[in-house]
Design a protein around this motif. Structure first.
Motif, PDB file in Angstrom:
ATOM      1  N   ALA A  77       0.989  -1.165   0.104  1.00  0.00           N
ATOM      2  CA  ALA A  77       0.113   0.095  -0.140  1.00  0.00           C
ATOM      3  C   ALA A  77       0.924   1.308  -0.057  1.00  0.00           C
ATOM      4  O   ALA A  77       0.628   2.145  -0.887  1.00  0.00           O
ATOM      5  CB  ALA A  77      -0.689  -0.069   1.183  1.00  0.00           C
ATOM      6  N   ASP A  78       1.969   1.280   0.845  1.00  0.00           N
ATOM      7  CA  ASP A  78       2.830   2.400   0.912  1.00  0.00           C
ATOM      8  C   ASP A  78       3.498   2.460  -0.433  1.00  0.00           C
ATOM      9  O   ASP A  78       3.732   3.935  -0.897  1.00  0.00           O
ATOM     10  CB  ASP A  78       3.945   2.472   2.307  1.00  0.00           C
ATOM     11  N   VAL A  79       3.977   1.523  -1.077  1.00  0.00           N
ATOM     12  CA  VAL A  79       4.679   1.718  -2.347  1.00  0.00           C
ATOM     13  C   VAL A  79       3.776   2.305  -3.372  1.00  0.00           C
ATOM     14  O   VAL A  79       4.155   3.165  -4.067  1.00  0.00           O
ATOM     15  CB  VAL A  79       5.266   0.294  -2.525  1.00  0.00           C
ATOM     16  N   CYS A  80       2.510   1.645  -3.438  1.00  0.00           N
ATOM     17  CA  CYS A  80       1.651   2.128  -4.464  1.00  0.00           C
ATOM     18  C   CYS A  80       1.222   3.457  -4.173  1.00  0.00           C
ATOM     19  O   CYS A  80       1.259   4.278  -5.100  1.00  0.00           O
ATOM     20  CB  CYS A  80       0.436   1.242  -4.404  1.00  0.00           C
ATOM     21  N   ARG A  81       1.004   4.018  -3.132  1.00  0.00           N
ATOM     22  CA  ARG A  81       0.557   5.244  -2.806  1.00  0.00           C
ATOM     23  C   ARG A  81       1.575   6.209  -3.417  1.00  0.00           C
ATOM     24  O   ARG A  81       1.501   7.234  -3.968  1.00  0.00           O
ATOM     25  CB  ARG A  81       0.131   5.450  -1.340  1.00  0.00           C
ATOM     26  N   ALA A  82       2.801   6.030  -3.140  1.00  0.00           N
ATOM     27  CA  ALA A  82       3.841   6.966  -3.360  1.00  0.00           C
ATOM     28  C   ALA A  82       4.078   6.807  -4.873  1.00  0.00           C
ATOM     29  O   ALA A  82       4.284   7.816  -5.693  1.00  0.00           O
ATOM     30  CB  ALA A  82       5.198   6.261  -2.945  1.00  0.00           C
ATOM     31  N   LEU A  83       3.770   5.648  -5.724  1.00  0.00           N
ATOM     32  CA  LEU A  83       3.766   5.620  -7.105  1.00  0.00           C
ATOM     33  C   LEU A  83       2.599   6.528  -7.649  1.00  0.00           C
ATOM     34  O   LEU A  83       2.889   7.227  -8.573  1.00  0.00           O
ATOM     35  CB  LEU A  83       3.720   4.194  -7.482  1.00  0.00           C
ATOM     36  N   ARG A  84       1.384   6.288  -7.114  1.00  0.00           N
ATOM     37  CA  ARG A  84       0.469   6.817  -7.733  1.00  0.00           C
ATOM     38  C   ARG A  84       0.609   8.356  -7.721  1.00  0.00           C
ATOM     39  O   ARG A  84      -0.101   9.084  -8.816  1.00  0.00           O
ATOM     40  CB  ARG A  84      -1.039   6.649  -6.917  1.00  0.00           C
ATOM     41  N   SER A  85       1.047   8.864  -6.743  1.00  0.00           N
ATOM     42  CA  SER A  85       1.082  10.375  -6.794  1.00  0.00           C
ATOM     43  C   SER A  85       2.149  10.999  -7.843  1.00  0.00           C
ATOM     44  O   SER A  85       2.136  12.249  -8.237  1.00  0.00           O
ATOM     45  CB  SER A  85       1.849  10.757  -5.372  1.00  0.00           C
ATOM     46  N   GLU A  86       2.864  10.076  -8.528  1.00  0.00           N
ATOM     47  CA  GLU A  86       3.660  10.625  -9.618  1.00  0.00           C
ATOM     48  C   GLU A  86       3.627   9.966 -11.001  1.00  0.00           C
ATOM     49  O   GLU A  86       4.092  10.496 -11.757  1.00  0.00           O
ATOM     50  CB  GLU A  86       5.378  10.586  -9.072  1.00  0.00           C
ATOM     51  N   VAL A  87       2.886   8.833 -10.885  1.00  0.00           N
ATOM     52  CA  VAL A  87       2.806   8.013 -12.099  1.00  0.00           C
ATOM     53  C   VAL A  87       1.496   7.964 -12.626  1.00  0.00           C
ATOM     54  O   VAL A  87       0.423   7.669 -11.985  1.00  0.00           O
ATOM     55  CB  VAL A  87       3.415   6.770 -11.901  1.00  0.00           C
ATOM     56  N   ASP A  88       1.121   7.853 -13.953  1.00  0.00           N
ATOM     57  CA  ASP A  88      -0.117   7.949 -14.691  1.00  0.00           C
ATOM     58  C   ASP A  88      -0.042   6.440 -15.122  1.00  0.00           C
ATOM     59  O   ASP A  88       0.651   6.228 -15.982  1.00  0.00           O
ATOM     60  CB  ASP A  88      -0.225   8.706 -15.901  1.00  0.00           C
ATOM     61  N   PHE A  89      -1.057   5.678 -14.578  1.00  0.00           N
ATOM     62  CA  PHE A  89      -0.725   4.237 -14.917  1.00  0.00           C
ATOM     63  C   PHE A  89      -1.784   3.648 -16.081  1.00  0.00           C
ATOM     64  O   PHE A  89      -1.537   2.606 -16.509  1.00  0.00           O
ATOM     65  CB  PHE A  89      -1.248   3.224 -13.585  1.00  0.00           C
ATOM     66  N   SER A  90      -2.292   4.759 -16.695  1.00  0.00           N
ATOM     67  CA  SER A  90      -3.342   4.490 -17.938  1.00  0.00           C
ATOM     68  C   SER A  90      -2.299   4.161 -19.049  1.00  0.00           C
ATOM     69  O   SER A  90      -1.325   4.946 -19.068  1.00  0.00           O
ATOM     70  CB  SER A  90      -4.160   5.547 -18.213  1.00  0.00           C
ATOM     71  N   GLY A  91      -2.622   3.067 -19.833  1.00  0.00           N
ATOM     72  CA  GLY A  91      -1.667   2.638 -20.676  1.00  0.00           C
ATOM     73  C   GLY A  91      -0.573   1.803 -20.317  1.00  0.00           C
ATOM     74  O   GLY A  91       0.166   1.417 -21.395  1.00  0.00           O
ATOM     75  N   LYS A  92      -0.282   1.667 -19.250  1.00  0.00           N
ATOM     76  CA  LYS A  92       0.517   0.670 -18.372  1.00  0.00           C
ATOM     77  C   LYS A  92      -0.034  -0.594 -18.204  1.00  0.00           C
ATOM     78  O   LYS A  92      -1.082  -0.642 -17.747  1.00  0.00           O
ATOM     79  CB  LYS A  92       1.342   1.001 -17.323  1.00  0.00           C
ATOM     80  N   LEU A  93       0.778  -1.728 -18.261  1.00  0.00           N
ATOM     81  CA  LEU A  93       0.383  -2.908 -17.833  1.00  0.00           C
ATOM     82  C   LEU A  93       1.232  -3.162 -16.399  1.00  0.00           C
ATOM     83  O   LEU A  93       2.189  -2.985 -16.209  1.00  0.00           O
ATOM     84  CB  LEU A  93       0.856  -4.089 -18.718  1.00  0.00           C
TER      85      LEU A  93
END
Ligand code: NAI
Ligand code: A1CAB
Length: 273
Positions: A77-93
């Motif tokens: 959860a912590d790792v994903c929250r940190a990623l979400r604030s900086e990365v747009d996951f649409s278009g990624k697998l």
């Protein structure tokens, strides 16, 4: 198979095993980045397999077409929250190898209708003998499913499950299972040592018997495991005595309970993480 740019978030035992299997199987190392805060393991992977080693999860994920989430479930959860604030996951697998973290949870953490496949691999992927269970929500495209299937087929065999609970069942039968066999082999080695064999010889005997038995199972697809067992078991002989002890002490029931405990733990983790 298609080659896409892949970032592994996490450089531990399982990520290392998949990376090793991929590169040894011909996946271009240059397309693989491994990312973790501590340099020790990721640098070792970089040195051994020629993959890139970096420390900035978000930057690596942002540049990747495929992001493999390979941290412990309790950190996810912590790792994903940190990623979400900086990365747009649409278009990624996104590929998650974590036990006990559901697609629903990943969607809450990284975005609705996240393009995700859950993979439940095991460490024999390291030597191209992995067994991976795969689950994807309905909306994941055939192209992404095919890519994931090809990726994991390059480090072993795969099995799709139709509903997500199947991933927990795959954990019991394959993800955790190498440890069951190691425990069994350890116990055999210990007994041989107790009988006076040096450790190296004791291990050789056990190791060759185990890999020979597994190879025989693989080479005999039409023969049931029970029949293979019977072929070893001479009437009134030594094997029959050994199996009698195992059955009297309820080895099959112990195995069933252990597998149920693994599934129950995965379900608890789904609530916890
Ligand atoms: N070990 C196994 O046999 C299997 C493990 N899994 C799953 O694989 C995942 C990883 O397990 P292992 O490799 O065994 O664990 P591990 O403890 O060996 O590796 C975890 C890695 O995560 C890294 N890490 C920690 N914090 C991080 C952060 N903030 N950002 C990026 N990386 C970070 C650590 O440096 C370490 O390299 C777990 O979710 C587990 O459920 C799945 C199937 C089999
Ligand atoms: O023990 C665990 O939770 C992980 C998942 C399967 C194997 N190792």
């Amino acid at each position: 198979m298609q080659h896409r740019n892949i970032t592994f978030i996490g450089a531990g035992n399982m990520a290392g095993a998949i990376i090793a299997g991929l590169v040894e199987g011909g996946y271009p190392a240059d397309l693989i980045t491994v990312c973790a805060p501590s340099a020790t393991h990721r640098d070792a992977l970089a040195e051994r397999y020629g993959v890139h080693s970096r420390s900035d999860n978000a930057a690596c994920a942002a540049e990747a077409e495929v992001v493999v989430l390979a941290v412990k479930p309790q950190l996810m959860a912590d790792v994903c929250r940190a990623l979400r604030s900086e990365v747009d996951f649409s278009g990624k697998l996104v590929l998650s190898i974590a036990a006990g973290v559901t697609v629903e949870r990943f969607c809450a953490l990284l975005g609705d209708r996240l393009n995700i496949v859950r993979i439940m691999p095991n460490t024999p992927s390291l030597v191209g003998k992995g067994m991976s269970g795969l689950y994807a929500p309905d909306y994941v495209t055939a192209d992404d499913r095919d890519f994931t299937a090809a990726l994991m087929t390059s480090v072993g065999k795969i099995c799709w499950v139709d509903d997500e609970h199947g991933i927990n069942q795959v954990i019991a039968a394959a993800g955790s299972a190498p440890a069951y066999f190691f425990l069994f082999m350890e116990a055999m080695q210990q007994e041989m040592e107790r009988q006076g064999f040096p450790a190296e010889k004791a291990r050789l005997l056990v190791q060759q018997a185990a890999s020979g038995a597994a190879a025989l199972v693989e080479a005999s697809p039409g023969v049931s495991l029970g029949t293979l067992r019977e072929r070893v078991t001479s009437k009134g002989g030594t094997t029959a005595e050994a199996l009698k002890v195992m059955n009297e002490q309820k080895l099959p029931e112990i195995v069933a309970s252990a597998m149920q405990a693994a599934i129950a733990r995965a379900q608890d983790m789904e609530k916890q993480f």
